[in-house]
Design an enzyme around this catalytic site. Structure first.
Site, mmCIF file in Angstrom:
data_model
loop_
_atom_site.group_PDB
_atom_site.id
_atom_site.type_symbol
_atom_site.label_atom_id
_atom_site.label_comp_id
_atom_site.label_asym_id
_atom_site.label_seq_id
_atom_site.Cartn_x
_atom_site.Cartn_y
_atom_site.Cartn_z
ATOM 1 N N CYS A 1 72.180 -125.794 85.158
ATOM 2 C CA CYS A 1 71.444 -125.252 86.307
ATOM 3 C C CYS A 1 72.259 -124.144 86.960
ATOM 4 C CB CYS A 1 71.194 -126.357 87.332
ATOM 5 S SG CYS A 1 70.576 -125.707 88.903
ATOM 6 N N GLU B 1 73.819 -109.458 67.034
ATOM 7 C CA GLU B 1 73.242 -110.462 66.133
ATOM 8 C C GLU B 1 72.079 -109.798 65.402
ATOM 9 O OE1 GLU B 1 72.336 -114.238 67.842
ATOM 10 O OE2 GLU B 1 74.142 -114.255 69.066
ATOM 11 N N ARG C 1 71.710 -126.551 74.224
ATOM 12 C CA ARG C 1 72.593 -125.530 74.806
ATOM 13 C C ARG C 1 71.901 -124.891 76.006
ATOM 14 N NH1 ARG C 1 72.426 -120.783 70.221
ATOM 15 N NH2 ARG C 1 70.160 -120.462 70.139
ATOM 16 N N CYS D 1 67.821 -126.433 92.936
ATOM 17 C CA CYS D 1 67.056 -125.185 92.860
ATOM 18 C C CYS D 1 66.000 -125.128 93.959
ATOM 19 C CB CYS D 1 66.403 -125.063 91.485
ATOM 20 S SG CYS D 1 67.587 -124.558 90.209
ATOM 21 N N ASN E 1 75.835 -116.342 76.526
ATOM 22 C CA ASN E 1 75.091 -116.013 75.300
ATOM 23 C C ASN E 1 73.606 -116.048 75.584
ATOM 24 O OD1 ASN E 1 73.492 -117.087 72.806
ATOM 25 N ND2 ASN E 1 75.281 -116.007 72.011
ATOM 26 N N GLU E 2 72.939 -114.877 75.430
ATOM 27 C CA GLU E 2 71.482 -114.829 75.583
ATOM 28 C C GLU E 2 71.014 -115.546 76.852
ATOM 29 O OE1 GLU E 2 69.780 -116.283 71.890
ATOM 30 O OE2 GLU E 2 69.671 -114.211 71.204
ATOM 31 N N CYS F 1 65.133 -128.434 89.564
ATOM 32 C CA CYS F 1 65.869 -129.568 90.156
ATOM 33 C C CYS F 1 65.945 -129.417 91.677
ATOM 34 C CB CYS F 1 67.276 -129.607 89.554
ATOM 35 S SG CYS F 1 68.377 -128.338 90.216
ATOM 36 N N GLU G 1 72.013 -125.780 63.596
ATOM 37 C CA GLU G 1 71.594 -124.514 62.985
ATOM 38 C C GLU G 1 71.879 -124.484 61.486
ATOM 39 O OE1 GLU G 1 72.814 -121.162 65.394
ATOM 40 O OE2 GLU G 1 71.161 -121.620 66.740
ATOM 41 N N PHE H 1 69.707 -124.355 59.390
ATOM 42 C CA PHE H 1 68.726 -123.477 58.731
ATOM 43 C C PHE H 1 68.731 -122.077 59.352
ATOM 44 C CE2 PHE H 1 67.846 -126.923 56.282
ATOM 45 C CZ PHE H 1 67.469 -128.040 57.018
#
Ligand code: GLA
Ligand code: ZN
Length: 650
Positions: free
Chosen positions: A108, A305, A104, A157, A142-143, A154, A353, A355
């Site tokens: 870029c 979270e 995830r 960038c 997300n985060e 790359c 995920e 675990f």
């Protein structure tokens, strides 16, 4: 009204499971679910074919339970068809290896195609639900930057970096001069010759490394702000905007205050233990992370979270003990969390995920953790006013990302870690149960009584001037080592003895320096009213010659016993301490206690492991008394069971 709930992924389960899940979530005393942040393919299964019917049904069912909804824009996980069509959206590590589709956040930030497609799904999603009264918050992506996604090396960038530099310096000669590219014959004739700092033999130019860090921050934040602007344009007036800050924020390559600037409020993901850790991070460090998030906008924050079960991807570790994750929840509320969602309703049986254990586990039983969450919601739903009340700290800890990135470019000691050095100053104040704000150095700190300035080696005249004014007005400032070494180009100040722009404020001169390892401890001995104290420094030492300052601690090794290790200087109506090394916390305690008492700052002396945090609502005091140990403890005629919290109205 506060929101309490869980992160819910209905798309991970058969639709027939939803009724039972929503009933179980309601049984917690929840009033909110967060959904959607990884479901791009559900909403755009084929390019340009937008289909929100699945989530329409989810929201309809959620409304039947009177849940409000936080909806995540799904740009952290793009569909395979997009990566297949445009491989250039995939980011590359410093070795040029493509981050393959399958994890995830492997996009870029400087991919034009990625910006185009993620802008489109974001816009379509928000337009579709702008009038949905159940959706009250949008979470952008997300985060941001987590799990290494803030770096990409790359070609896109690299070209964007060269453009970034051209806009900053305009003239290549200015860049050469300020970077000192004459060294090792690196003079550039054109911006297009400048590399990204990919692996080389020995190391890159420190100014290049700092500008690359600033460029990473610019790339990530300009993407985040572009998406946020779309949400702001398309959303309904009843909907707010946030994004969720991950842990390890001082190890990231982006300025978090800037990232959160266009958001309505800060959200944080609170994981005191994650992956293969044998133990959680210490309670003082959890507290610091909460104070950092409150400091981003200087207001209370959400946790979207909150850890309840052991978490990890391929490896997991420590199991939170009974009531320990509940305790961490109360600690978060104490430090300014106003609304809380637990990650995640039920651990997933398939995918990466398996675990990441949730409120309930794969067996679908409502066990210990379910009841701990229910207890927290039941208790905290009584404290709406308290949760909204502001926290007034009298002590501020300053950080600056340019300074952090300067240290990461060259740690100077192999055991240097910025987080460790900030905690070194934070810890003794935390142990006295005082309130601290953790804020960017460019924030106004004139109203505090004490300002801590950990390892601020990049310290310009502007900050030095504000610190002098603060001290002159009666404040106490506490510097730790290497203060004032460099300028904002990451270049060492020429012709200035250390601590450079704060030499007169601290009343000292650093004559020589020595990098130490964690194991290399050098003893120091107290003087005057600390004459009974002995301690040690590791990581670093500055050999200090007082020039007006008084010596608080001096080195004891024979060749250096003439030099001071820690000093105090009267300056105007205030005082400036200089901690010239990695002083052990026990050596700091007596000095800190005196500072707290001299300033009449409220503090409590509690047993080790017992944290006390006082909130004030309408002049009434509520004390969170938190037992972070697995022993029964007594405090102020209260007995606390292992990991128990008591909220006491004083
Ligand atoms: C992070 C992410 C979540 C999930 C958890 C697992 O916080 O935001 O999507 O991956 O970690 O602990
Ligand atoms: Zn890139």
């Amino acid at each position: 009204m506060s929101y309490f709930g869980v992160d819910y992924y209905p798309e991970h389960w058969p639709s027939s499971q939803m009724e039972e899940d929503l009933t179980g979530i309601k049984g917690l005393g929840a009033n909110m679910i967060r959904i959607g942040e990884f479901a791009w393919h559900v909403m755009e299964p084929k390019e340009g074919e937008f289909d929100f019917s699945y989530f329409d049904k989810v929201i309809e069912q959620a409304k039947a339970y009177e849940f409000k909804v936080m909806f995540g824009t799904p740009t952290a996980t793009f569909p395979a068809w997009l990566a297949h069509k445009y491989p250039s959206i995939l980011s590359k590590d410093e070795y040029g290896t493509v981050r393959e589709f399958g994890g995830r956040r492997q996009y870029c930030f400087n991919s034009e195609e990625y910006r185009e497609y993620s802008a489109r799904i974001t816009r379509e999603l928000i337009k579709h639900y702008r009038n949905e009264e159940a959706i009250v918050v949008w979470q952008v992506d997300n985060e941001f930057g987590h799990e290494g996604s803030d770096q990409c090396y790359c070609e896109q960038c690299k070209r964007a970096f060269q453009k970034f530099l051209k806009e900053k310096y305009n003239d290549i000669h200015e860049l050469n001069e300020r970077w000192g590219t004459i060294f090792w014959g690196q003079t550039y004739n054109d911006f297009t010759e400048i590399p990204a700092p990919t692996p080389t033999i020995t190391t890159h130019n420190p100014s290049l490394k700092l500008d690359w860090a600033r460029f990473r921050s610019f790339s990530l934040n300009s993407y985040a702000h572009q998406m946020t602007e779309i949400v702001r344009e398309e959303k309904g007036p009843h909907q707010e905007i946030t994004t969720n800050v991950s842990g390890g924020f001082f190890d990231k390559w982006f300025d978090h205050e800037e990232n959160l600037r266009p958001m309505d409020f800060v959200s944080y993901d609170n994981y005191p233990v994650w992956g293969g850790l044998e133990q959680p991070i210490p309670p003082s460090e959890i507290a610091m992370t909460l104070d950092f998030n409150r400091g981003l906008k200087g207001q209370n924050f959400w946790i979207v979270e909150e850890l309840m079960g052991a978490q990890g991807h391929d490896v997991i570790g420590y199991l939170p003990r009974p009531n320990q994750a509940k305790l961490w929840s109360y600690q978060a509320f104490a430090h300014g969390c106003s609304n809380m969602l637990y990650f995640r309703w039920r651990g997933m049986t398939r995918g990466a995920e398996q675990f990441c254990y949730g409120v309930i586990d794969h067996d679908n039983r409502y066990g210990r953790k379910y009841h701990e969450v229910k207890d927290v919601f039941t208790e905290m739903s009584k404290y709406d006013q308290l949760l909204e009340s502001p926290i007034e700290a009298e002590i501020a800890v300053l950080y600056d990302y340019d300074n952090i990135w300067s240290w990461r470019a060259q740690t100077q000691s192999k055991d240097f870690h910025f987080n460790q050095e900030l905690m070194r100053l934070y810890q003794p104040f935390y142990d006295l149960n005082t309130k601290l704000d953790v804020i960017p150095a460019d924030r106004d700190f004139s109203n505090y009584k004490v300002v801590l300035v950990p390892v601020m080696q990049v310290l310009n005249e502007e900050l030095a001037t504000r610190l002098k004014e603060f001290t002159k007005q009666g404040g106490t400032v506490i510097f730790s080592f290497r203060a004032g070494l460099k300028d904002k180009d990451n270049v060492i100040n020429f012709g200035q003895t250390l601590p450079g722009p704060v030499a007169d404020l601290t009343g000292i001169r650093v004559e020589e320096i020595e990098s130490l390892t964690a194991e290399h401890r050098l003893s120091v001995k107290g003087e005057h009213d600390l004459s009974q104290e002995e301690s040690y420094v590791n990581i670093w030492r500055d050999l200090i010659v007082p020039e007006g300052a008084e010596t608080i601690y001096r080195y004891t090794d024979s060749l250096y016993k003439e030099y001071a290790a820690v000093t105090r200087n009267s300056y105007g109506d205030g005082e400036a301490f200089y901690i010239g090394g990695g002083l052990d916390v026990e050596g700091l305690r007596p000095l800190v206690k005196k500072v707290v008492e001299n300033h009449n700052i409220d503090y409590e002396e509690s047993p080790i492991g017992v944290e006390v945090y006082t909130r004030v609502v309408d002049e009434k005091e509520y004390q969170f008394i938190m037992n972070h140990t697995e022993e029964e403890v007594s405090y102020m005629n209260k007995v606390l069971a292992p990991y128990e919290t008591q909220i006491v109205k004083k």
